[in-house]
Scaffold this motif. Structure first.
Motif, short mmCIF file in Angstrom:
data_model
loop_
_atom_site.label_atom_id
_atom_site.label_comp_id
_atom_site.label_asym_id
_atom_site.label_seq_id
_atom_site.Cartn_x
_atom_site.Cartn_y
_atom_site.Cartn_z
N ASP A 13 -1.74 -96.86 15.02
CA ASP A 13 -2.60 -98.17 15.09
C ASP A 13 -3.12 -98.56 16.25
N GLU A 14 -4.51 -98.70 16.25
CA GLU A 14 -5.16 -99.37 17.58
C GLU A 14 -5.17 -97.94 18.48
N HIS A 15 -5.55 -96.84 17.80
CA HIS A 15 -5.62 -95.50 18.48
C HIS A 15 -7.06 -95.20 18.92
N ARG A 16 -7.51 -95.23 20.15
CA ARG A 16 -8.71 -94.58 20.39
C ARG A 16 -9.15 -93.33 19.91
N PHE A 17 -10.25 -92.98 19.44
CA PHE A 17 -10.66 -91.81 18.82
C PHE A 17 -10.76 -90.66 20.16
N ASP A 18 -10.70 -90.97 21.40
CA ASP A 18 -10.56 -90.11 22.49
C ASP A 18 -9.34 -89.96 23.28
N GLY A 21 -4.99 -85.28 22.56
CA GLY A 21 -5.50 -83.64 23.15
C GLY A 21 -6.64 -82.99 22.49
N TYR A 22 -6.46 -82.93 21.03
CA TYR A 22 -7.63 -82.05 20.50
C TYR A 22 -9.03 -82.66 20.62
N ALA A 23 -9.04 -84.10 20.84
CA ALA A 23 -10.38 -84.82 21.11
C ALA A 23 -10.79 -84.36 22.68
N PRO A 31 1.10 -82.75 21.24
CA PRO A 31 1.18 -81.37 20.62
C PRO A 31 1.16 -81.26 19.02
N CYS A 32 1.92 -82.10 18.36
CA CYS A 32 1.90 -82.24 17.00
C CYS A 32 0.46 -82.44 16.20
N LEU A 33 -0.14 -83.43 16.91
CA LEU A 33 -1.70 -83.60 16.28
C LEU A 33 -2.39 -82.35 16.69
N ASP A 34 -2.37 -82.13 17.91
CA ASP A 34 -3.24 -80.83 18.27
C ASP A 34 -3.16 -79.61 17.40
N GLU A 35 -1.80 -79.46 17.07
CA GLU A 35 -1.41 -78.04 16.43
C GLU A 35 -1.74 -78.34 14.98
N LEU A 36 -1.63 -79.51 14.09
CA LEU A 36 -2.19 -79.89 12.92
C LEU A 36 -3.55 -79.37 12.80
N SER A 37 -4.23 -80.05 13.82
CA SER A 37 -5.81 -80.10 13.92
C SER A 37 -6.41 -78.74 13.96
N LYS A 38 -5.66 -77.58 14.42
CA LYS A 38 -6.09 -76.55 14.45
C LYS A 38 -6.62 -75.82 13.21
N GLU A 39 -6.01 -76.04 12.36
CA GLU A 39 -6.41 -75.93 10.69
C GLU A 39 -6.83 -76.95 10.03
N ALA A 40 -7.53 -78.00 10.51
CA ALA A 40 -7.99 -79.14 9.92
C ALA A 40 -9.42 -79.27 10.18
N VAL A 323 -12.78 -94.19 15.17
CA VAL A 323 -11.39 -93.74 14.67
C VAL A 323 -11.15 -92.22 14.73
N PRO A 324 -10.01 -91.88 15.01
CA PRO A 324 -9.61 -90.37 14.93
C PRO A 324 -9.56 -89.98 13.57
N LEU A 325 -9.87 -89.11 12.89
CA LEU A 325 -9.60 -88.50 11.52
C LEU A 325 -9.79 -86.87 11.43
N PHE A 326 -8.73 -86.52 10.87
CA PHE A 326 -8.67 -85.14 10.14
C PHE A 326 -8.12 -84.86 8.98
N ILE A 327 -8.61 -83.98 8.17
CA ILE A 327 -7.97 -83.69 7.06
C ILE A 327 -7.52 -82.25 7.00
N ARG A 328 -6.42 -81.82 6.98
CA ARG A 328 -5.89 -80.43 6.84
C ARG A 328 -5.41 -80.04 5.47
N TYR A 329 -5.99 -79.00 4.95
CA TYR A 329 -5.75 -78.45 3.62
C TYR A 329 -6.32 -76.95 3.61
N PRO A 330 -5.41 -76.09 4.46
CA PRO A 330 -5.92 -74.61 4.60
C PRO A 330 -5.93 -73.88 3.43
#
Length: 453
Positions: A13-18, A21-23, A31-40, A323-330
């Motif tokens: 909630d209320e999370h800036r896009f930048d 870490g991955y941004a 680290p969790c979002l960064d790791e998920l984003s690697k395959e997203a 907003v930040p947005l990624f979809i991971r479905y490798p």
């Protein structure tokens, strides 16, 4: 036919896009979002349909902008039994489970979800009265006029345990319990892992108050850096915080006070990331292969965090509306970054197509599946955001148009040339035809042409 894919929908909630870490943020630890984003597939030009919590979430749920689903302001809600993406999946034999914040305040607290856990379930007095066809009475639990201004919010920033942190703890505990019951349940042996699952987790952090656990607060306090662009807009709406005037460092607040607020905000982002990691681990402990899952991560809107001397949200500036947005479905999509303009409402049609469910005809939502596949040529590169039924943003390519009904004013920013949004080009003759296109498009959303044009 194989089992439809499980979906994990993570939302802060209320999370800036930048501030992830991955941004490219080198200070915050995610680290969790960064790791998920690697395959997203990362959408780096994603926008909220409204830069305030309730309309943003209800528009996303309905796959419609405010003008269609009629949720324009804080305190409003979808009509009972509204068509939401949760309802569509429930009707197609998904188990739909929402944990944490959904921000419904109407009579229908489920809105298509089968199960709600540790959520913000409350009906406002005015919504009860409307249901019984009695005139609303004020104030009620959604009376925002009682909120103090942003300066007080900054001045009380510091270490501690906020009420929102405690609520997020409950949500995480409830989510873990559900995962155990659905996938394992060694006690009663009633696990149902073969039923397709839509599992939503909505955390309240990093939403203000700017209060965070001391260890993390101390870590960030001397590491955070004030945002550089503090140019205050002369526009009567953009130049003020939601609860008061702009806050200039050195004039209205001290630099140290701002750093304390930023430190708490960053600390709460790390807390959210850690909690998301706990859920990911719980699913893996239950034997789930997350490469078989669709994992969506986003936020409802951003936080200005002192940029343009503005705090909180309710602005069409990038810090608030993007907003930040990624979809991971490798299993189906290779990692990539998509630069086209998309919107949270587009998730409705996307989820339907990924689950091989017919997309309802009355949506304004557009499926992102072609973009997920890397096909960008046919994308209509426009996105919309609305606020309070009076303010409108239209972004097409790198041009962002603002309209303010109250004073019949408009602005135009060219983000390619002016990414910090300091220079209004609406009066520049070079943009005359583009401006006219935006003015005509505005009429589609119920905002009439002004007498000034």
């Amino acid at each position: 036919m194989s089992k439809p894919p499980n979906i994990l929908f993570l939302m802060s909630d209320e999370h800036r896009f930048d501030t992830i870490g991955y941004a490219g943020n080198a200070i915050v630890r995610t680290p969790c979002l960064d790791e998920l984003s690697k395959e997203a597939v990362i959408f780096d030009q994603a926008y909220t349909p409204s830069p305030v919590c309730i309309p943003a979430r209800q528009c996303m749920a309905a796959g419609q902008y405010s003008n269609a689903c009629n949720v324009k302001c804080f305190g409003e809600d979808l009509e009972p039994n509204y068509q939401t993406f949760a309802r569509i999946l429930t009707e197609h034999n998904y188990k739909t489970v929402a944990v944490g914040k959904l921000h419904h305040h109407g009579i229908d607290q489920m809105q298509g979800w089968q199960i709600r856990i540790a959520g913000d379930m409350q009906v406002s007095v005015n919504n009860y009265l409307r249901q019984s066809q009695k005139p609303p009475s004020a104030p009620d639990i959604l009376n925002t006029e009682s909120k103090w201004d942003e300066k007080k919010e900054i001045m009380r920033a510091g270490p501690g345990e906020s009420a929102y942190l405690r609520k997020d703890y409950l949500a995480i505990t409830g989510c873990k319990d559900f995962i155990y019951e659905h996938f394992v349940d060694s006690y009663y042996d009633r696990a149902e892992p073969n039923i397709p699952l839509l599992l939503y987790l909505g955390l309240i952090n990093p939403h203000y108050p700017y209060i965070a656990p001391k260890q993390l607060f101390d870590y960030y306090l001397n590491r955070v850096e004030l945002l550089e662009n503090v140019t205050v807009s002369s526009h009567p709406y953009l130049g003020k915080c939601p609860g008061g005037s702009a806050l200039m460092v050195g004039k209205d607040v001290r630099e140290r006070d701002v750093k304390r607020a930023m430190a708490a905000y960053y600390a709460n982002i790390e807390t959210v990331d850690t909690q998301f990691g706990e859920i990911i681990q719980s699913l893996r402990d239950a034997g789930e292969d997350l490469d078989e899952w669709i994992i969506i991560y986003t936020s409802d809107h951003g936080e200005m965090l002192g940029e343009h001397a503005i705090w909180e949200k309710r602005k069409f500036y990038e810090g608030s509306v993007r907003v930040p947005l990624f979809i991971r479905y490798p299993k189906r999509f290779t990692p990539k970054t998509i630069h086209q303009n998309v919107n949270l409402i587009d998730l409705f049609a996307t989820i339907c197509e990924l689950c091989e469910i017919e997309i309802p005809e009355n949506l304004q939502s557009r499926s992102l599946v072609e973009l997920l596949s890397g096909k960008t040529d046919n994308w209509d590169n426009e996105t919309i955001s609305q606020l309070d039924g009076t303010n409108l943003m239209i972004k097409r390519d790198s041009l962002k148009y603002h309209w303010y009904e109250e004073d019949q004013s408009e602005l135009l920013f060219d983000l390619e040339k002016d990414p910090q949004e300091n220079h209004d080009v609406s009066k520049d003759s070079a943009y005359k035809r583009k401006l006219e296109t935006f003015q005509n498009r505005r009429m589609d959303f119920g905002f009439a042409l002004s007498n000034k044009q």
